[in-house]
Design a protein around this motif. Structure first.
Motif, PDB file in Angstrom:
ATOM      1  N   UNK A   1       0.834  -1.207   0.000  1.00 48.87           N
ATOM      2  CA  UNK A   1       0.000   0.000   0.000  1.00 48.87           C
ATOM      3  C   UNK A   1       0.869   1.258   0.000  1.00 48.87           C
ATOM      4  N   UNK A   2       1.920   1.239   0.836  1.00 48.01           N
ATOM      5  CA  UNK A   2       2.764   2.427   0.982  1.00 48.01           C
ATOM      6  C   UNK A   2       3.514   2.741  -0.305  1.00 48.01           C
ATOM      7  N   UNK A   3       4.124   1.732  -0.918  1.00 44.40           N
ATOM      8  CA  UNK A   3       4.884   1.991  -2.141  1.00 44.40           C
ATOM      9  C   UNK A   3       3.959   2.318  -3.311  1.00 44.40           C
ATOM     10  N   UNK A   4       2.784   1.689  -3.357  1.00 47.12           N
ATOM     11  CA  UNK A   4       1.816   2.041  -4.390  1.00 47.12           C
ATOM     12  C   UNK A   4       1.326   3.464  -4.248  1.00 47.12           C
ATOM     13  N   UNK A   5       1.061   3.872  -3.004  1.00 48.68           N
ATOM     14  CA  UNK A   5       0.601   5.245  -2.746  1.00 48.68           C
ATOM     15  C   UNK A   5       1.703   6.245  -3.073  1.00 48.68           C
ATOM     16  N   UNK A   6       2.939   5.899  -2.729  1.00 45.27           N
ATOM     17  CA  UNK A   6       4.092   6.752  -3.026  1.00 45.27           C
ATOM     18  C   UNK A   6       4.187   6.989  -4.530  1.00 45.27           C
ATOM     19  N   UNK A   7       4.124   5.922  -5.307  1.00 46.03           N
ATOM     20  CA  UNK A   7       4.186   6.057  -6.765  1.00 46.03           C
ATOM     21  C   UNK A   7       3.002   6.839  -7.309  1.00 46.03           C
ATOM     22  N   UNK A   8       1.823   6.588  -6.745  1.00 49.22           N
ATOM     23  CA  UNK A   8       0.616   7.271  -7.232  1.00 49.22           C
ATOM     24  C   UNK A   8       0.710   8.774  -7.003  1.00 49.22           C
ATOM     25  N   UNK A   9       1.215   9.186  -5.827  1.00 49.98           N
ATOM     26  CA  UNK A   9       1.319  10.616  -5.543  1.00 49.98           C
ATOM     27  C   UNK A   9       2.291  11.313  -6.482  1.00 49.98           C
ATOM     28  N   UNK A  10       3.273  10.561  -6.976  1.00 48.33           N
ATOM     29  CA  UNK A  10       4.297  11.153  -7.840  1.00 48.33           C
ATOM     30  C   UNK A  10       4.065  10.851  -9.315  1.00 48.33           C
ATOM     31  N   UNK A  11       2.937  10.224  -9.626  1.00 48.00           N
ATOM     32  CA  UNK A  11       2.703   9.744 -10.990  1.00 48.00           C
ATOM     33  C   UNK A  11       2.488  10.866 -12.000  1.00 48.00           C
ATOM     34  N   UNK A  12       2.195  12.082 -11.528  1.00 45.56           N
ATOM     35  CA  UNK A  12       1.980  13.181 -12.480  1.00 45.56           C
ATOM     36  C   UNK A  12       3.222  14.068 -12.635  1.00 45.56           C
ATOM     37  N   UNK A  13       4.364  13.633 -12.085  1.00 42.06           N
ATOM     38  CA  UNK A  13       5.610  14.352 -12.372  1.00 42.06           C
ATOM     39  C   UNK A  13       5.982  14.058 -13.824  1.00 42.06           C
ATOM     40  N   UNK A  14       6.113  15.069 -14.667  1.00 42.49           N
ATOM     41  CA  UNK A  14       6.375  14.824 -16.089  1.00 42.49           C
ATOM     42  C   UNK A  14       7.697  14.093 -16.313  1.00 42.49           C
ATOM     43  N   UNK A  15       7.690  13.181 -17.284  1.00 36.53           N
ATOM     44  CA  UNK A  15       8.918  12.478 -17.637  1.00 36.53           C
ATOM     45  C   UNK A  15       9.976  13.502 -18.056  1.00 36.53           C
ATOM     46  N   UNK A  16      11.185  13.310 -17.562  1.00 42.64           N
ATOM     47  CA  UNK A  16      12.269  14.251 -17.855  1.00 42.64           C
ATOM     48  C   UNK A  16      12.522  15.248 -16.741  1.00 42.64           C
ATOM     49  N   UNK A  17      11.616  15.305 -15.747  1.00 43.35           N
ATOM     50  CA  UNK A  17      11.784  16.259 -14.639  1.00 43.35           C
ATOM     51  C   UNK A  17      12.891  15.809 -13.686  1.00 43.35           C
ATOM     52  N   UNK A  18      12.883  14.527 -13.342  1.00 44.53           N
ATOM     53  CA  UNK A  18      13.890  13.988 -12.427  1.00 44.53           C
ATOM     54  C   UNK A  18      15.047  13.391 -13.209  1.00 44.53           C
ATOM     55  N   UNK A  19      16.221  13.393 -12.594  1.00 45.02           N
ATOM     56  CA  UNK A  19      17.391  12.778 -13.204  1.00 45.02           C
ATOM     57  C   UNK A  19      17.687  11.428 -12.571  1.00 45.02           C
ATOM     58  N   UNK A  20      18.601  10.687 -13.166  1.00 45.51           N
ATOM     59  CA  UNK A  20      19.030   9.398 -12.626  1.00 45.51           C
ATOM     60  C   UNK A  20      20.104   9.628 -11.567  1.00 45.51           C
ATOM     61  N   UNK A  21      19.856   9.185 -10.348  1.00 43.30           N
ATOM     62  CA  UNK A  21      20.859   9.344  -9.296  1.00 43.30           C
ATOM     63  C   UNK A  21      22.007   8.352  -9.492  1.00 43.30           C
ATOM     64  N   UNK A  22      21.699   7.178 -10.025  1.00 45.62           N
ATOM     65  CA  UNK A  22      22.721   6.211 -10.449  1.00 45.62           C
ATOM     66  C   UNK A  22      22.373   5.832 -11.888  1.00 45.62           C
ATOM     67  N   UNK A  23      23.216   6.207 -12.816  1.00 45.29           N
ATOM     68  CA  UNK A  23      22.922   5.991 -14.235  1.00 45.29           C
ATOM     69  C   UNK A  23      22.828   4.497 -14.526  1.00 45.29           C
ATOM     70  N   UNK A  24      21.763   4.096 -15.251  1.00 44.49           N
ATOM     71  CA  UNK A  24      21.551   2.710 -15.690  1.00 44.49           C
ATOM     72  C   UNK A  24      21.419   1.727 -14.527  1.00 44.49           C
ATOM     73  N   UNK A  25      20.951   2.212 -13.379  1.00 44.12           N
ATOM     74  CA  UNK A  25      20.879   1.375 -12.176  1.00 44.12           C
ATOM     75  C   UNK A  25      20.080   0.094 -12.430  1.00 44.12           C
ATOM     76  N   UNK A  26      18.901   0.203 -13.022  1.00 53.33           N
ATOM     77  CA  UNK A  26      18.065  -0.961 -13.309  1.00 53.33           C
ATOM     78  C   UNK A  26      17.869  -1.150 -14.809  1.00 53.33           C
TER      79      UNK A  26
END
Length: 356
Positions: free
Chosen positions: A130-155
């Motif tokens: 529930x917590x991780x789903x809610x976390x993602x849902x709250x941030x789901x409207x951040x436009x792609x390209x707004x955040x950067x990769x803290x570790x490049x190619x991590x996953x």
């Protein structure tokens, strides 16, 4: 330490600075006010693990602002305990970290009357979902390209496979001959494990803002057992939701430790899996598309395969990345992850049926 935290908080307000928690990457301290009440968390950011400090700290500021906005819109009465607030420098309010010439530091608000759960019961797994789903849902409207990769190619699966191929080609410590059987198992699954990148190119699998470290002890609870917030945002960045659901399945649903030497102990804990998925879909189900929902169980296989590849590449390369406790530790981890992948494959039909 007081000289460091006084970059964020007036010196006259600071009481004691004491070690806090048991994190393996950053050094963490709890800081009290003059009355002895814990008020702040001071952290030294490990810039060897997270070399892109400016991007990392910009990410957490954007995430904090968006969560505060969403929580306020929802009328959250306990706002200050539901997200992480990072303090700006007193000398420069545009920056939320301090460089002392050698190390990087930051300060966030201490969340009082909170605790984490280390024992993973079905109830805790449901809360974590529930917590991780809610976390993602709250941030789901951040436009792609707004955040950067803290570790490049991590996953990134293509990147991890490329790392393995390069290690095999160099074979710096002569270990390839002894792992040919594992390399064959990895190779025969490689095409299936590149599915998320293909689906992204086809427009079916979007990049979201994800956590990338979905273990139950990254969820804070209040004293009654209710979820307060998700913590440890260092790896929050753009990615596929398969990383978040998959890493929980990899770590939390396994009946054994990730480096279990006795392969007969390894298996799939279906009650934990079911509880996590129910919890996750109860909150994340609001924004997931049908493709994402259908691939949740596959995400577990993907992340287990990826970790198998990473452990093996490091073993072949001479154990340069992961800390090892004996010379064969990374090989032991590799074989344990490969066995768990086989268990997930055996349970795939049952796990996917639960999603429906």
């Amino acid at each position: 330490m007081k000289q460091i935290i006084s970059q964020f908080v007036p010196l006259e307000e600071i009481g004691e600075v004491l070690p806090f928690g048991n994190g393996h990457i950053n050094d963490t301290y709890a800081v009290t006010d003059r009355e002895g009440t814990r008020r702040w968390i001071l952290q030294r950011i490990n810039h060897h693990v997270f070399p892109r400090i400016e991007i990392l700290q910009r990410n957490v500021a954007i995430v904090a602002e968006r969560m505060q906005q969403r929580l306020r819109e929802a009328g959250e009465p306990d706002l200050e305990r539901k997200y992480l607030h990072f303090y700006p420098l007193l000398s420069d309010p545009t920056k939320n970290y301090y460089y002392d010439g050698e190390r990087y530091w930051r300060v966030c608000r201490f969340i009082p009357e909170s605790m984490s759960m280390s024992e993973l019961t079905p109830e805790a797994a449901r809360y974590a979902g529930e917590a991780f789903g809610h976390f993602e849902e709250m941030l789901s409207d951040i436009p792609e390209g707004t955040l950067g990769e803290t570790i490049v190619d991590f996953h990134s699966m293509p990147f991890r496979l490329r790392q393995l191929r390069e290690a095999v080609e160099k074979d710096p410590v002569g270990r390839v001959a002894g792992v040919r059987d594992i390399l064959e198992e990895i190779d025969k699954r490689a095409d299936k494990m590149l599915q998320q990148e293909r689906l992204h190119e086809e427009g079916k699998l979007p990049k979201r803002t994800i956590h990338c470290d979905t273990k139950v002890d990254n969820v804070l609870f209040d004293k009654t057992g209710c979820v307060l917030c998700v913590v440890d945002w260092d790896t929050v960045m753009p990615g596929y939701i398969l990383s978040d659901v998959g890493d929980f399945i990899r770590t939390g649903v396994n009946l054994a430790a990730e480096d279990e030497a006795d392969l007969s102990k390894i298996g799939v804990n279906m009650p934990i899996y079911k509880a996590f998925v129910e919890g996750y879909l109860s909150t994340a189900g609001k924004f997931l598309n049908p493709t994402e929902r259908s691939l949740i169980a596959y995400g577990g296989r993907l992340m287990t395969y990826m970790q198998t590849v990473r452990f093996l590449a490091d073993y072949i390369d001479g154990d340069k990345y992961f800390k090892v406790h004996h010379p064969e530790h990374n090989l032991q981890r590799t074989r344990a992850q490969l066995r768990y992948l086989e268990c997930l494959e055996e349970k795939a039909e049952e796990m996917e049926a639960l999603l429906k």
